[in-house]
Structure formats: C-alpha cells, structure tokens
Design an enzyme around this catalytic site. Structure first.
Site, PDB file in Angstrom:
ATOM      1  N   LYS A   1       0.882  -1.321  -0.090  1.00 19.00           N
ATOM      2  CA  LYS A   1       0.093  -0.143  -0.003  1.00 19.00           C
ATOM      3  C   LYS A   1       0.757   1.374  -0.068  1.00 19.00           C
ATOM      4  O   LYS A   1       2.173   1.210   0.335  1.00 19.00           O
ATOM      5  CB  LYS A   1      -1.268  -0.100   1.242  1.00 19.00           C
ATOM      6  CG  LYS A   1      -0.433   0.079   2.481  1.00 19.00           C
ATOM      7  CD  LYS A   1      -1.373  -0.274   3.796  1.00 19.00           C
ATOM      8  CE  LYS A   1      -0.805  -0.501   5.046  1.00 19.00           C
ATOM      9  NZ  LYS A   1      -0.150   0.733   5.862  1.00 19.00           N
TER      10      LYS A   1
ATOM     11  N   ARG B   1     -10.088   0.098  14.589  1.00 16.85           N
ATOM     12  CA  ARG B   1      -9.913   1.062  13.762  1.00 16.85           C
ATOM     13  C   ARG B   1     -10.404   0.479  12.385  1.00 16.85           C
ATOM     14  O   ARG B   1     -11.278   1.134  11.725  1.00 16.85           O
ATOM     15  CB  ARG B   1      -8.344   0.949  13.340  1.00 16.85           C
ATOM     16  CG  ARG B   1      -7.912   2.100  12.440  1.00 16.85           C
ATOM     17  CD  ARG B   1      -6.261   2.014  12.218  1.00 16.85           C
ATOM     18  NE  ARG B   1      -5.867   0.680  11.585  1.00 16.85           N
ATOM     19  CZ  ARG B   1      -4.847   0.641  10.862  1.00 16.85           C
ATOM     20  NH1 ARG B   1      -3.907   1.478  10.854  1.00 16.85           N
ATOM     21  NH2 ARG B   1      -4.287  -0.450  10.350  1.00 16.85           N
TER      22      ARG B   1
ATOM     23  N   TYR C   1      16.186  30.809   6.278  1.00 15.12           N
ATOM     24  CA  TYR C   1      15.154  31.368   6.869  1.00 15.12           C
ATOM     25  C   TYR C   1      15.088  31.710   8.199  1.00 15.12           C
ATOM     26  O   TYR C   1      15.784  30.776   9.142  1.00 15.12           O
ATOM     27  CB  TYR C   1      13.760  30.408   6.783  1.00 15.12           C
ATOM     28  CG  TYR C   1      13.391  30.734   5.159  1.00 15.12           C
ATOM     29  CD1 TYR C   1      12.743  31.807   4.655  1.00 15.12           C
ATOM     30  CD2 TYR C   1      13.409  29.550   4.093  1.00 15.12           C
ATOM     31  CE1 TYR C   1      12.558  31.707   3.242  1.00 15.12           C
ATOM     32  CE2 TYR C   1      13.081  29.591   3.046  1.00 15.12           C
ATOM     33  CZ  TYR C   1      12.590  30.792   2.291  1.00 15.12           C
ATOM     34  OH  TYR C   1      12.081  31.194   0.924  1.00 15.12           O
TER      35      TYR C   1
ATOM     36  N   MET D   1      11.989  24.477   1.329  1.00 17.32           N
ATOM     37  CA  MET D   1      11.145  23.714   0.408  1.00 17.32           C
ATOM     38  C   MET D   1      12.098  23.020  -0.515  1.00 17.32           C
ATOM     39  O   MET D   1      11.629  21.715  -0.700  1.00 17.32           O
ATOM     40  CB  MET D   1      10.017  24.496  -0.382  1.00 17.32           C
ATOM     41  CG  MET D   1       9.033  23.728  -1.062  1.00 17.32           C
ATOM     42  SD  MET D   1       7.992  24.855  -1.915  1.00 17.32           S
ATOM     43  CE  MET D   1       6.954  25.712  -0.797  1.00 17.32           C
TER      44      MET D   1
END
Lengths: 344, 344
Positions: A33, A128, A242, A290
């Site tokens: 998956k 779940r 940053y 990013m």
C-alpha cells in the site's frame, strides 16, 4: 541536475522478504500500500511476485486496480478498506479481494458481486478497521458459507513485544476464529517477530520489507543522494537560511543542496539532521527549506558533488528520530522529484 | 471509494494572484516550484498565464522542462538552482532561463549556451543561493554585458515584517544592484507585503497564491474531504489505534477515515488535529496511521460520508500548527492518492 537520486535496491527488498518468510510459519504475503511504502508499488510487487509472494495487500481499490495492471492476473490483491460505496466496478474489473469490514460492506459485496471472492477483517481490539465481535457473531455463519479467502485482524502494539495488548488481541482473534476452515492472518512485520503463535496461515510483512524497524535485521533498501548546488564561506556572525536560525560562530563552509521538505525531508528535522560525504558526517544548518538544505561541509577537504541522507550509514529510522516520527513516514514521504533508479 | 477528494479552486488562486499583483508596484510573476506547491504546476501555471503572468519560477531544470511542455513557448521559465552540471540540454531545449548562482555556473552558461538568456541570483545575506558581494564584484561587468533578463535575491525573514534582517538585505541588494539597467527582483509573498521599497521591477509571489500565510487576505484554494470507511461504538476503557494512545473515557462513536500520513496528513499532528462535518468539529483520536485516521464523531447526529480537513473552516496554516510546521509544508505534502478536481 538539481535532482536528487533515489536508489531502490530490489535485491535487498527480496532478501528482506525471504528473511521474513523464513521466520513465518505460514504463507508470506506482502503489503504494498501507499505506493509500496513510497518506493513504487509496481516495481516492489513484481520483484516479490518473482520471489514467490502470491497475496498482496493495498489500502484502497484504486491502488489495487493500478497494481493489477502491473501484476497481471494470478496473484491475489487484497484491499484493507474493503468494499466501499463506488468500489464495485473496480473490484470486479481488477479482480480484487476486498477485506469486508462491516455488515454494510458485506451486504454491498453479496448484492453487487455474488460469488466473488472476499475476505473478512475483524477488530480484535484496535478499534480501527474490521467487524466487532458482536457484529461478527451475527454474521459469521452467513459469511463463512460464502467461503471467504482470508479472515484477518491487525495488531495495535506489535512493535512493542512486551505490550500486554498483543496477547489480548491474540486471544480475541482466537475466540472469534477458532474452528474456522478459512485461512487466517493476524501479523504484519511486528507480529512475525512476536513468534509462531501469531502467524496463523498467512503473514503480511510491510515495513520490514522496506528496511524499517521493528525488523532490526532488515537490509537497507533506499539510498538518497542530494546534489550540491553551490558552496560558500560564511564568516562568524553571518546567518544562514530562513529566520536567521543559524548564526556562524566560526568560519564555516556551507553547501546548499537540492532537496527539501517538498521532497519528504521533513521540516521538523531541522538542524538535528546530518548527511554524509563518504564516511564524514555533515550537519544541517538552520531550517530545511522547500527545495534546499544548508549543510556544514567544513570538515571535508574537497567540494562534494552530492551528500547522502539515506543509505547504509543511516537508516530511515535514524532520520525519522530527528523528525520525531517513525521510519514508515520517512518512506511514504519520499517525493516525486527524485531521479529513481532500481537495482535488481 | 476509499479515496479522499482534493478540490483545487483555480478561481481563488487567480484572485490571490490579482490581489498580490495589485499590491506589487511592478510586474508580477508566479512561483510554481514543487509541483505548484503540491497543487499541480501545470494547472496552476496555465491559470495564471491566462491571468497575465509572464514570468514563472521553478526550482530545477527538470521542473522547468515539464512546465514548458504544458505552457508552450512564450512565458519565461526561471530556474532558481541555475545552470548545474548536466542541465545544458534541458535549458536549451525547453528554453529555460537559469538564475546563475556562482562563477562556476556563469562559466558553464557562457561556454555551453553563449547568447542564451539567463538571470543572476545574488546573496543579500541569507547565505543559501546566489553570488556573494565579492564574487559579484568580480563578475558584474562581464555578466551585465551579456544582458541578463533578471537580477534577483531572496529575503530570509520576510514573514516577520519587523525583523531587522529585511532592511539589511534591502540595503545589501541596493548596494549590489543600483545603477543596473536589468530588471531587478527581491520579493516573494512576504516581501510584497513589506511595501513598495521591496518590489523593484518584478515580484515573485508563491505561498500567497495558494492560500497560505503571510498573506492573511488569501482566499483558501484547497479543500480536502476524506471518506469514512466505517463507524463503531467504543466503550469506556477501550483503546483506539496504534500504541493504544487513545483510551475512551465515555462511550464514543469513532469513524475510521481513509487518509493518513502517506497522504501528507503529517503524523506529528496526532490528536491535536480536528476535522469538520459541516459546522461541527470532530477530534482526531490517537495516532495518525499510514492510510487511516480515527475521528470522534460522537457529536454528530447521522453517519457522515466524509469529513473535511482543509477548507473554508480551517486553513493550511491552522492544520500546520498542529504539526509544528508551516502551511507551505502542508501544501507540498499533499499526496498522490487523492482524487483531484480543479474548479475553474
């Protein structure tokens, strides 16, 4: 080429499957998956089918249909989310085997696809997915009369061998399934490592195939090499990145490398993270951007063409620790800008 | 359909571009790197080209080449990583404009592609990309003689308007570029909001286009609706999910929904996260799994078909806070299993 290289070692993946199959007192399937835990469901499943896997597990019918195109007919493709509203055509056309989670899903299955294969997912305590004991009690005879291909449940705490939840879920699964003829399955990687009591007829390894904990003996499957865009000298008192989060205390050589959180280098790692140039560690400086990361390469003699984030020297679990997460999330976050190479 | 729906409102994106263009005392470009901040670079760029954008910005030449296929010739595609080893053919064939970051890159450009367009990226203090003042001093006359299409730099602290770094970088950029004829660019979204002094000839909005801070007036662009697989009643004392992290204190209705950290619902959010069913908040219970999340739907009257994580009631920045990150990372982490719909 500001494109990082992700190398996926299918020979290591196959070796991990064989090692987990050797521990399984049962048939061994494979969980592919989330695009094969980020590594490419088609490539992963074809390699493991060649190795002998005959039952694959995906999260949704959309994943299953895509995998069927790659695998062709033959191997069983089991869908954990079962038969949801809108899934009927995909299940029929791609010959999928839904793991039925509720009475609603069972009604949908037998009305829309009478006689088609299905499995049953039971809730043994994780709350779940799967039928509750009472629901199963009401449905069991009807379901078993349809010859389900698998009766399965999932462990909530298998990564912690000493957790009392494991024995509780094992007992609950026995109570719900003892005496049934259909094949049974309880364990993914963690459950395989708990021992034969947890194996039943089919095991479903996932993360261990891809080199992640709790399978400590797993061979690493992924290597991630990130190219250097440029290198600069930063003087004491100057900041990098940053928010001025890093301020140099001494003269520092800083490499800017071409990957960032958009590529799955999770931003929360920040300056805890390290990369490698051969056998030398290089620390991340300041915030992960990013598309870029600043790295201290002062310890290196030459100018490296690239630095390595994942590989033999540092596993997905080591990197995950820096982001406060688990190796699974490092794998499934691997981005789509990488140049991917498969070693066979 | 265990497939969540991601709806991308291109009309809102266009409105955000127009609003930022109205604030820019200059030409307004658009940053579409990282696959258009996760929303689809091609769809985003085509919408903004139609709105009037003529300069697009990407991280790598590979992104630029893919974008050129979608945009056709005409709009300028600027590449922040510049001209790296191996990039020449892509730059030439896709008519890309590399932002040259170093003397090495400048030599590569003029040797391989003499006369081809390029820009120059200067480091005004962030120490991440671009030429240092000394490097630029040595190269400036040679570079300007080649008629660069843009001279640019990037602000490290533009999200914090009062940070002294902004004025420092502004002054450094003036010192390096005053008197130059070529168009100049310093500001992305944050810089646009700092005012006209920061705008020069070209602005480069990114995150504000996509609905993120620091552009507080941004219209939300993404809506994420996640389908419910099943709903169960959990009794007091029962646990939910991995590691038994949530234990019910009272009878609780729990919905299992079909998305998880493999879809960019960052695992670190954990039980801080909330989703919405129309105007009712529903809390996440326990850990976020790879493909599933458990949510408390006790407050709802009926059984919802889906729950909403992103949309008008909760922005990418609200969701980012729960993961200890920024809206940018929520956007770029949006996964590839979603059923994506573009509103025009």
């Amino acid at each position: 080429m500001a494109q990082a290289k992700l190398t996926i070692d299918l020979a290591a993946l196959r070796a991990n499957w064989r090692a987990l199959a050797a521990k399984s007192h049962s048939e061994t399937g494979a969980v592919v998956k989330a695009d094969g835990y980020g590594l490419g469901a088609n490539q992963v499943a074809l390699a493991l089918a060649d190795e002998g896997a005959r039952r694959f597990f995906v999260a949704s019918c959309e994943e299953g249909a895509s995998l069927r195109d790659a695998l062709g007919s033959g191997p069983e493709i089991n869908v954990f989310s079962g038969h949801m509203d809108g899934d009927t055509a995909l299940i029929r056309d791609a010959q999928l085997t839904p793991m039925i989670n509720s009475i609603d899903q069972m009604l949908r299955q037998v009305e829309a696809l009478p006689g088609a294969p299905f499995g049953v997912q039971l809730d043994s305590g994780m709350n779940r997915l799967g039928m509750e004991p009472a629901e199963w009690g009401a449905l069991r005879d009807i379901a078993l009369a349809q010859n389900p291909t698998l009766i399965m449940s999932h462990l909530a705490c298998a990564d912690e061998p000493d957790h009392p939840m494991n024995a509780q879920q094992l007992q609950a699964f026995h109570e719900m399934t003892d005496g049934i003829d259909a094949p049974r399955s309880l364990s993914a990687t963690g459950g395989i490592l708990l021992g034969a009591d947890y194996h039943f007829d089919v095991t479903r390894p996932g993360v261990g195939l891809y080199g992640g904990l709790p399978f400590e003996d797993a061979k690493p499957v992924v290597t991630l090499d990130i190219p250097v865009i440029q290198i600069r000298e930063v003087a004491p008192g100057e900041s990098v990145g940053y928010g001025n989060n890093f301020i140099a205390q001494s003269p520092t050589r800083v490499a800017t490398i071409a990957a960032g959180y958009a590529d799955g280098v999770i931003r929360a790692m920040g300056p805890q993270a390290q990369l490698w140039s051969e056998d030398t560690r290089c620390k991340v400086l300041g915030r992960i951007s990013m598309d870029m990361i600043a790295v201290d390469v002062s310890a290196l003699n030459g100018d490296p063409a690239s630095l390595t984030l994942l590989g033999h020297m540092q596993s997905v679990d080591v990197v995950a620790d820096w982001a406060g997460t688990i190796g699974y999330e490092i794998l499934t976050s691997l981005g789509h800008r990488y140049d991917r190479t498969y070693l066979t």
